[in-house]
Design a protein around this motif. Structure first.
Motif, PDB file in Angstrom:
ATOM      1  N   GLU A  60     -21.425 -20.531  96.790  1.00 33.02           N
ATOM      2  CA  GLU A  60     -22.220 -21.207  97.667  1.00 33.02           C
ATOM      3  C   GLU A  60     -22.106 -22.564  97.403  1.00 33.02           C
ATOM      4  O   GLU A  60     -22.349 -23.434  98.654  1.00 33.02           O
ATOM      5  N   CYS A  61     -21.731 -23.175  96.603  1.00 28.16           N
ATOM      6  CA  CYS A  61     -21.504 -24.746  96.464  1.00 28.16           C
ATOM      7  C   CYS A  61     -20.145 -25.220  96.888  1.00 28.16           C
ATOM      8  O   CYS A  61     -19.774 -26.106  96.800  1.00 28.16           O
TER       9      CYS A  61
ATOM     10  N   CYS B 156     -21.716 -16.661  92.021  1.00 29.66           N
ATOM     11  CA  CYS B 156     -22.517 -16.836  93.336  1.00 29.66           C
ATOM     12  C   CYS B 156     -22.583 -18.200  93.820  1.00 29.66           C
ATOM     13  O   CYS B 156     -22.354 -18.755  94.676  1.00 29.66           O
TER      14      CYS B 156
ATOM     15  N   SER C 150     -28.237 -26.325  92.014  1.00 32.66           N
ATOM     16  CA  SER C 150     -27.873 -24.782  91.526  1.00 32.66           C
ATOM     17  C   SER C 150     -27.902 -24.955  89.983  1.00 32.66           C
ATOM     18  O   SER C 150     -28.420 -23.949  89.418  1.00 32.66           O
TER      19      SER C 150
ATOM     20  N   VAL D 181     -30.808 -22.724 100.822  1.00 30.56           N
ATOM     21  CA  VAL D 181     -29.367 -22.327 100.751  1.00 30.56           C
ATOM     22  C   VAL D 181     -28.907 -21.798 102.043  1.00 30.56           C
ATOM     23  O   VAL D 181     -27.842 -22.081 102.443  1.00 30.56           O
TER      24      VAL D 181
ATOM     25  N   VAL E 133     -25.576 -23.672 105.382  1.00 28.10           N
ATOM     26  CA  VAL E 133     -24.337 -23.305 106.001  1.00 28.10           C
ATOM     27  C   VAL E 133     -24.174 -24.203 107.355  1.00 28.10           C
ATOM     28  O   VAL E 133     -23.241 -24.516 107.789  1.00 28.10           O
TER      29      VAL E 133
ATOM     30  N   ASN F   1     -25.621 -30.271  95.498  1.00 25.03           N
ATOM     31  CA  ASN F   1     -25.994 -28.735  95.628  1.00 25.03           C
ATOM     32  C   ASN F   1     -25.556 -28.504  94.278  1.00 25.03           C
ATOM     33  O   ASN F   1     -26.053 -27.548  93.678  1.00 25.03           O
TER      34      ASN F   1
ATOM     35  N   ALA G  28     -20.444 -18.012 102.544  1.00 23.34           N
ATOM     36  CA  ALA G  28     -21.831 -18.318 102.229  1.00 23.34           C
ATOM     37  C   ALA G  28     -22.565 -16.886 102.590  1.00 23.34           C
ATOM     38  O   ALA G  28     -23.146 -16.510 101.711  1.00 23.34           O
TER      39      ALA G  28
ATOM     40  N   TYR H  72     -21.432 -14.124  99.872  1.00 29.47           N
ATOM     41  CA  TYR H  72     -22.201 -14.254  98.535  1.00 29.47           C
ATOM     42  C   TYR H  72     -23.704 -14.440  98.285  1.00 29.47           C
ATOM     43  O   TYR H  72     -24.260 -14.335  97.380  1.00 29.47           O
ATOM     44  N   GLU H  73     -24.218 -14.600  99.605  1.00 28.44           N
ATOM     45  CA  GLU H  73     -25.772 -14.544  99.612  1.00 28.44           C
ATOM     46  C   GLU H  73     -26.434 -13.124  99.317  1.00 28.44           C
ATOM     47  O   GLU H  73     -27.353 -13.177  98.669  1.00 28.44           O
TER      48      GLU H  73
END
Lengths: 378, 178
Positions: free
Chosen positions: A210-211, A206, A252, A126, A130, A248, A156, A159-160
């Motif tokens: 991320e998506c 999150c 996820s 993940v 990016v 993704n 990204a 929120y990681e």
């Protein structure tokens, strides 16, 4: 030995094909659901109910002119979408899609690979995701693309952190990093979501971020940035970016289902397994029970994918500073509290009770305190 | 040719990663655009992770990817994109720079050769070697028992760094709001 490798190879191929196939049909169902929510007809020309629409789209994208802008960094421009797709597909390797299959006297798990760092692998991949957007956005030599890429990267990264803290809470409860171990410990209906509902909600938000899905699709806001990092991309390069987003989404959803919703476990699975074995014999019964578990797993995944789409066509998108504020001032502290509560709950010996009491108590104290503070000082 | 035939599959993979790491490192210092340098460095980190996996240190490999390739290099790219350093750097035309880097490079090489000549490397006995050495359980046990104090001290160091970052990032009164 040979047969194990062969079966493993077949399983990996099937997982690969499934990820791509599901991603393709996600684009179709996205349109169907959007049409339903907006009271339109949706795609209905290609095949019955428009079921061949993804094929038509892919055909169109492949035969469009493959265009590279003059001032672009040519090689990075070409590699960008490739990296996005590559990272999207890599994480499906560790997801436990089912229990074991019995072939001869061998037990073969339905999983690409069962490494003892499982969930960290997903996290690493993940983190790499990016680069596809960053490199593509930078290489197109376009202001809007660059802004989109920078937004994608900062979103990204932000929120990681909350994502990692939620993962830590799950790892803490399980005591293992292996996704298969996490899945086995949620046997029956002993799912993690009942222990840490707050952790699950944080993880879900999150995952949306991320998506790059609405309400977090800041990198591709069409009102401000044309389409952000993919402004200059056309034909299948754009197709790969879009496809990577859908892959993704599938991955996820699968990870959420296996971390919090018990992967291939469902209530009454032991009874079903015993019943099938007694009726159909040892091998067939076992395999059938496993496949049933896999079907349940996919049902959970589709439920999550539907929720993703439902959210996209319901909620408007955030402003950029709202996104950052939510990420840093709400999600990260709440994820830390979740981690501490889960640590105490695991040590106390009564995890369910202590987890609910701790989290509920914290939220109660926080919100009453906040409202009292605001009443007094505002 | 006989030598090539005797190399095991694992060694081929090792040589592949080693060559990739070295070419990535060379690309980092030789490429003229900062963006390409960063990407070459990412390739180096990846091949190092590959070598860690060959040593069965999976945890180290994945942490290397998460921390270096995933976080630090993204920040590097981020800063380079913000500054938009498109013009080519010309350090190679600066004579004193070239002299200084050559001298320091040679010194480093000399030191490495001297150290490696004197170093005593434990012979590995396959009977006593445990393949689980690099696994996360072993690592955790060691970190929380034998190396407890250094580990805790490092975490204090991180805390200081975090506080420093917040202090630097904090808006001053009367500063620009944007």
């Amino acid at each position: 030995m040979e047969s194990v490798l062969l079966i493993k190879g077949i399983i990996i191929l099937v997982i690969f094909a499934l990820s791509l196939g599901i991603a393709a049909y996600e684009t179709y169902f996205e349109r169907v659901i959007a049409a339903y929510i907006q009271d339109r007809v949706g795609p209905d020309r290609a095949g019955p109910h428009g079921i061949l629409q993804p094929l038509a789209d892919a055909g169109k994208l492949f035969f469009k002119e493959d265009f590279v802008p003059v001032m672009a960094d040519k090689w990075l421009f070409i590699i960008g979408p490739g990296i996005a797709m590559f990272t999207a597909l890599m994480s499906s390797a560790v997801i436990p899609f089912g229990d074991t299959l019995k072939i001869g006297d061998l037990l073969v798990p339905i999983q690409g690979m069962d490494v003892n760092i499982g969930i960290l692998w997903v996290f690493g991949v993940v983190a790499m995701g990016v680069y596809g957007m960053l490199i593509g956005g930078w290489a197109s030599n376009n202001k809007y693309s660059l802004y989109g890429a920078i937004r994608a990267a900062s979103q990204a990264i932000s929120y990681e952190i909350a994502l990692g803290l939620c993962l830590l809470a799950v790892i803490l409860v399980t005591g293992s990093l292996s996704l298969r171990e996490i899945a086995t410990q949620q046997h029956g209906i002993n799912w993690n979501v009942f222990y840490q509902p707050v952790g699950f909600i944080l993880f879900f938000v999150c995952a949306l971020a991320e998506c790059n899905r609405t309400p977090f699709d800041l990198p591709e806001t069409e009102a401000e940035l044309v389409v952000g990092y993919m402004t200059e991309f056309g034909s299948m390069k754009m197709g790969l970016y879009m496809f990577a987003e859908y892959v993704n989404m599938f991955i996820s959803s699968a990870i959420m289902a296996s971390l919090y919703f018990g992967a291939y476990n469902y209530p009454g699975m032991d009874f079903v397994r015993e019943f099938l074995i007694s009726k159909l014999g040892d091998t067939t019964g076992h395999n059938l029970a496993t496949l049933l578990g896999t079907a349940v797993f996919f049902l959970k995944i589709f439920m999550f994918i539907f929720t993703f789409m439902w959210i996209r066509w319901t909620l408007p998108r955030f402003k950029y500073e709202q996104l950052m504020k939510l990420g840093w001032q709400w999600m990260v502290p709440l994820a830390m509290v979740n981690l501490v509560v889960m640590a105490v709950a695991t040590l106390s010996g009564k995890p369910l009770l202590v987890a609910w009491l701790g989290m509920g108590g914290f939220l109660l104290v926080y919100f009453t305190g906040r409202s009292m503070y605001e009443k007094r000082f505002n | 040719m006989e030598i090539l035939k005797n190399i095991a599959m694992v060694e081929w993979v090792y040589y592949f990663f080693a060559a990739l790491a070295i070419s990535g490192a060379l690309g980092t210092i030789l490429s003229k655009k900062p963006m390409h340098s960063v990407i070459a460095l990412i390739i180096t980190f990846f091949s190092l992770s590959g070598i860690y996996v060959l040593l069965n240190a999976q945890f180290l490999a994945v942490v290397n990817i998460i921390v270096y390739a995933g976080a630090i290099m993204v920040l590097f790219l981020f800063v380079i994109m913000f500054l938009n350093l498109r013009q080519e750097s010309n350090e190679l035309s600066n004579t004193s720079m070239v002299v200084a880097s050559t001298v320091s490079g040679l010194l480093l090489a000399l030191m490495l050769v001297a150290v490696f000549r004197k170093a005593y490397i434990d012979p590995i006995s396959p009977a006593l070697f445990s393949s689980e050495t690099g696994m996360i359980e072993r690592l955790g046990n060691l970190l929380y028992t034998h190396y407890m104090l250094p580990f805790e001290l490092v975490s204090v160091l991180f805390l200081v760094a975090i506080s420093g970052a917040i202090l630097i990032g904090k808006r001053e009164k009367g500063g620009r709001h944007f």
